[in-house]
Design an enzyme around this catalytic site. Structure first.
Site, PDB file in Angstrom:
ATOM      1  N   CYS A  48       0.806  -1.239   0.000  1.00  0.00           N
ATOM      2  CA  CYS A  48       0.000   0.000   0.000  1.00  0.00           C
ATOM      3  C   CYS A  48       0.832   1.280   0.000  1.00  0.00           C
ATOM      4  CB  CYS A  48      -0.980   0.028   1.165  1.00  0.00           C
ATOM      5  SG  CYS A  48      -1.276  -1.524   1.982  1.00  0.00           S
ATOM      6  N   ARG A  71       6.844 -11.004   5.913  1.00  0.00           N
ATOM      7  CA  ARG A  71       6.436 -10.727   7.284  1.00  0.00           C
ATOM      8  C   ARG A  71       7.041 -11.770   8.195  1.00  0.00           C
ATOM      9  NH1 ARG A  71       0.115  -9.318   6.061  1.00  0.00           N
ATOM     10  NH2 ARG A  71       0.574  -7.713   4.493  1.00  0.00           N
ATOM     11  N   GLN A 108       0.915 -11.140  -2.797  1.00  0.00           N
ATOM     12  CA  GLN A 108      -0.499 -10.736  -2.741  1.00  0.00           C
ATOM     13  C   GLN A 108      -0.973 -10.360  -4.134  1.00  0.00           C
ATOM     14  OE1 GLN A 108       0.082  -7.488   0.110  1.00  0.00           O
ATOM     15  NE2 GLN A 108      -1.242  -8.606   1.514  1.00  0.00           N
ATOM     16  N   ASP A 168      -2.579  -7.907  -5.072  1.00  0.00           N
ATOM     17  CA  ASP A 168      -2.971  -6.669  -4.412  1.00  0.00           C
ATOM     18  C   ASP A 168      -3.449  -5.623  -5.414  1.00  0.00           C
ATOM     19  OD1 ASP A 168      -3.319  -5.304  -2.122  1.00  0.00           O
ATOM     20  OD2 ASP A 168      -1.199  -5.004  -1.664  1.00  0.00           O
ATOM     21  N   HIS A 194      -4.978  -1.267  -5.206  1.00  0.00           N
ATOM     22  CA  HIS A 194      -5.490  -0.131  -4.442  1.00  0.00           C
ATOM     23  C   HIS A 194      -6.248   0.782  -5.378  1.00  0.00           C
ATOM     24  CE1 HIS A 194      -2.210  -1.725  -1.948  1.00  0.00           C
ATOM     25  NE2 HIS A 194      -3.114  -1.522  -1.003  1.00  0.00           N
ATOM     26  N   LYS A 249     -15.042  -2.619   6.320  1.00  0.00           N
ATOM     27  CA  LYS A 249     -14.590  -3.591   5.319  1.00  0.00           C
ATOM     28  C   LYS A 249     -15.624  -4.680   5.097  1.00  0.00           C
ATOM     29  CE  LYS A 249     -12.229  -6.581   8.578  1.00  0.00           C
ATOM     30  NZ  LYS A 249     -11.202  -7.563   8.801  1.00  0.00           N
ATOM     31  N   HIS A 306      -8.429  -1.066  -0.384  1.00  0.00           N
ATOM     32  CA  HIS A 306      -7.481  -2.175  -0.540  1.00  0.00           C
ATOM     33  C   HIS A 306      -8.311  -3.399  -0.901  1.00  0.00           C
ATOM     34  CE1 HIS A 306      -4.532  -0.156   2.309  1.00  0.00           C
ATOM     35  NE2 HIS A 306      -5.668   0.375   2.708  1.00  0.00           N
TER      36      HIS A 306
HETATM   37 ZN   LIG Z   1      -3.241  -2.330   0.856  1.00  0.00          ZN
END
Ligand SMILES: [Zn+2]
Ligand SMILES: [Zn+2]
Length: 647
Positions: free
Chosen positions: A337, A366, A384, A386, A388, A472, A518
């Protein structure tokens, strides 16, 4: 009289001292038979506890999570009694319910127990259960509680009690057994009809490796024998479908101690599978107006200080990497992000250019403790899917619907048909916990609820479950074994746009803050493939599986024809290979079965003469001798029935 408010909003009056069971009885005798636990004003209470004030009451049965919790915790008392009777002198510590069942941590002293002892423990525990003993809570003074456990020489319970306030200590009795306990039991032991001890493991007292090691006895129990049988069958099947086993058998991924714990290595077959999944999502995302971006695997520590991640997670993360000369500090990227915020920040945007949707298959790292690592579901490096989305508050509604459409498309194409959604919103009583204006929160929560309603999702609203930075929606997916997984989160964020000072020029010519969403339909490639492996038992959807068919020539004589078959398949975009090894067809079929290849195409004398192939499906179904055209049509029909194009 007291006023009791039920979850549906009904208010009923009862005499002071009435119990949850009395309330259940006033509704229906059927409900009263099934009620096993209750919550009064957000506190777990016994179903036979007197209620002395006005309040909200929720009644739980076996079908509720809270009901199961009370059921399993109560069984831990029964099992503890059985253990005490079978192994006199042991020291009991704690016995909570867990997600599936319960455990009890016990100091067995010089004794040890193993699997062979389980049947005797189960038998004893069931005998006790059949006695239909009531669970009875009663208060005990701290002094009495301490002297009772000191007399038994149980230093663990003494330690627990020393940390409790006098006046808050309760014991729970049933039959001849007494245990320190704060409550949350079923009415009596007789409701427990089936008990299974599942395994034993070592566990340090209070999770501290400097403290004594105890034996953790795991078990589960049910109100019907039949339910235990079904559960044990499910466990057996889950073992067969364990993604760690299937991943090895199918040659998809591996781990190497030299490379490091929690860092999966994708083998060619696994990499091909990942690649196909990525292409599938990229294609749909392109249609949905996403643009791909690429960001590095590390980022300056300052980036995460700005995002707030460093403050929150820094101490528990991989520690900064230092450059040898300039004394710069970098972190392994834990999230994409902040990088995407800086991509947005490269130039000013007008409201007419929004939404901007940046997508990346971004690998993040992580730190997880080595004991927490598990196959592909808990790893230290993962990718991910991912993205945005940066949009105006007015666009949130439509963007949310678009993201739900994309998520439903992903779930449907991969055979996850059984799911619900959870919408997490603010707790209106603690507004100080959330950042962003009340107006924006209302807009965002309404946008999510409207989108979920309009898209026909089966959803629940969880008050107080929102993150501090926005509401969310999570998809909760049930797999083929009925296990629930959280898959695909769509998260609204008012925090990062603020921290990164993101702006756009509105129609009023003023600068405004965009809203950020996200989203990751797969979550991570690693975890998703693990779930897909366990859900499908390795029988991936035909459109996804890298090797759809294998051509098996009966002998060397038919290799040329096999090659001709292969090239027609390739012309029809069917992914196949030839097994030309000098082995019997029987052996080749057995191996293709083990590799879960959907179609085996046997070619020999007869097939070559008829310009045909003999088709056998994975699992053994014989489709007989058919033309290549018939086969390619069959494959196309099957693919089209699961994989629609995304519009
Ligand atoms: Zn994010
Ligand atoms: Zn208890």
């Amino acid at each position: 009289m007291i006023k009791i408010t039920l979850p549906d909003g009904t208010v009923k009056e009862f005499a002071k001292g009435s119990t949850p069971m009395d309330v259940a009885n006033s509704i229906s005798a059927g409900l009263a038979r099934n009620v096993i636990s209750a919550k009064f004003n957000d506190t777990v209470v016994e179903s036979v506890a007197p209620l002395n004030e006005n309040g909200n009451l929720i009644l739980y049965t076996w079908n509720d999570k809270e009901g199961k919790k009370a059921f399993w915790h109560s069984t831990s008392h029964i099992v503890a009694q059985a253990l005490e009777e079978l192994y006199p002198g042991i020291k009991l510590t704690i016995g909570p319910a867990i997600e599936n069942g319960f455990y009890y941590d016990v100091d067995f002293g010089a004794d040890t127990i193993s699997e062979k002892d389980f049947p005797a423990i189960e038998k004893k525990a069931l005998e006790i259960a059949r006695g239909k003993h009531d669970f009875k809570m009663h208060p005990v003074s701290k002094a009495d509680a301490l002297s009772s456990y000191k007399a038994q020489g149980n230093e663990y319970k003494v330690e627990l009690i020393e940390n409790l306030e006098d006046g808050t200590i309760t014991f729970c009795d049933h039959d001849t057994f007494t245990d320190l306990c704060r409550g949350g039991h079923i009415p009596n032991t007789g409701i427990v009809k089936a008990i299974k001890i599942l395994n034993v493991a070592g566990a340090y007292w209070r999770g501290d490796e400097n403290k004594p090691q105890l034996t953790r006895v795991y078990g589960i129990s049910f109100p019907k024998q039949k339910e235990l049988t079904v559960y044990l069958e499910m466990l057996e099947e889950a073992k067969k479908r364990d993604h760690r086993k299937l991943g090895k058998d199918l040659g998809l991924f591996t781990f190497s101690q030299k490379v490091g714990q929690g860092l999966p290595l994708w083998l060619p077959k696994g990499a091909a599978l990942r690649e196909r999944l990525e292409q599938f999502l990229k294609k749909a995302q392109k249609k949905a107006g996403y643009e791909m971006v690429v960001t590095p695997h590390i980022g300056s520590k300052e980036l995460y200080v700005t995002s707030g991640h460093y403050e929150k997670y820094g101490a528990d993360s991989f520690q900064p990497i230092r450059t040898p000369k300039e004394d710069e500090e970098f972190l392994l990227k834990p999230m994409n992000c902040p990088h995407h915020c800086e991509i947005y920040n490269t130039r000013p945007f007008s409201y007419r250019e929004l939404p901007k949707r940046y997508a990346e298959f971004g690998t993040v790292y992580r730190y997880e403790q080595s004991g927490e690592l598990h196959g592909l579901t808990r790893v230290r490096g993962f990718t991910q899917d991912d993205a945005h989305i940066f949009c105006t508050p007015e666009q949130l509604d439509q963007e949310f619907k678009n993201v739900i459409d994309l998520s439903l498309y992903v779930l449907g194409s991969l055979g996850f048909d059984n799911f619900t959604a959870q919408v997490s919103v603010r707790d209106l009583e603690t507004p100080e916990k959330y950042i962003g204006s009340v107006n924006n929160w209302e807009k965002a929560e309404n946008a999510i609820i409207n989108a979920a309603t309009e898209k026909g999702l089966d959803f629940v609203i969880e008050k107080g479950e929102a993150a501090f930075y926005g509401p969310k929606l999570d998809f909760m997916v049930k797999d083929a074994l009925g296990r629930q997984w959280q898959l695909g989160t769509i998260q609204v964020d008012y925090n990062l746009p603020e921290r990164f000072d993101l702006t756009y020029k509105g129609s009023d010519n003023e600068l405004h803050r965009p809203v950020m969403i996200h989203r990751a339909p797969f979550g991570s490639m690693e975890r998703f493939i693990a779930l897909l492996l366990e859900h499908t038992a390795g029988n991936f959807p035909l459109w996804l599986i890298p090797e759809q068919a294998i051509v098996l020539p009966v002998s060397e004589k038919h290799e040329k024809y096999a090659e001709k078959v292969l090239s027609s398949l390739e012309n029809n975009e069917i992914r196949a290979q030839i097994d030309a090894r000098n082995e019997t067809v029987g052996k080749k079929i057995r191996e293709a079965e083990m590799n879960k290849i959907p179609f085996m195409l046997v070619v020999g004398e007869n097939e070559e003469e008829a310009n045909a192939i003999s088709v056998r499906r994975h699992g053994g179904e014989d489709l007989g001798s058919i033309s290549i055209k018939q086969f390619t049509d069959l494959v196309a029909t099957e693919i089209n029935s699961t994989l629609k194009s995304f519009v």
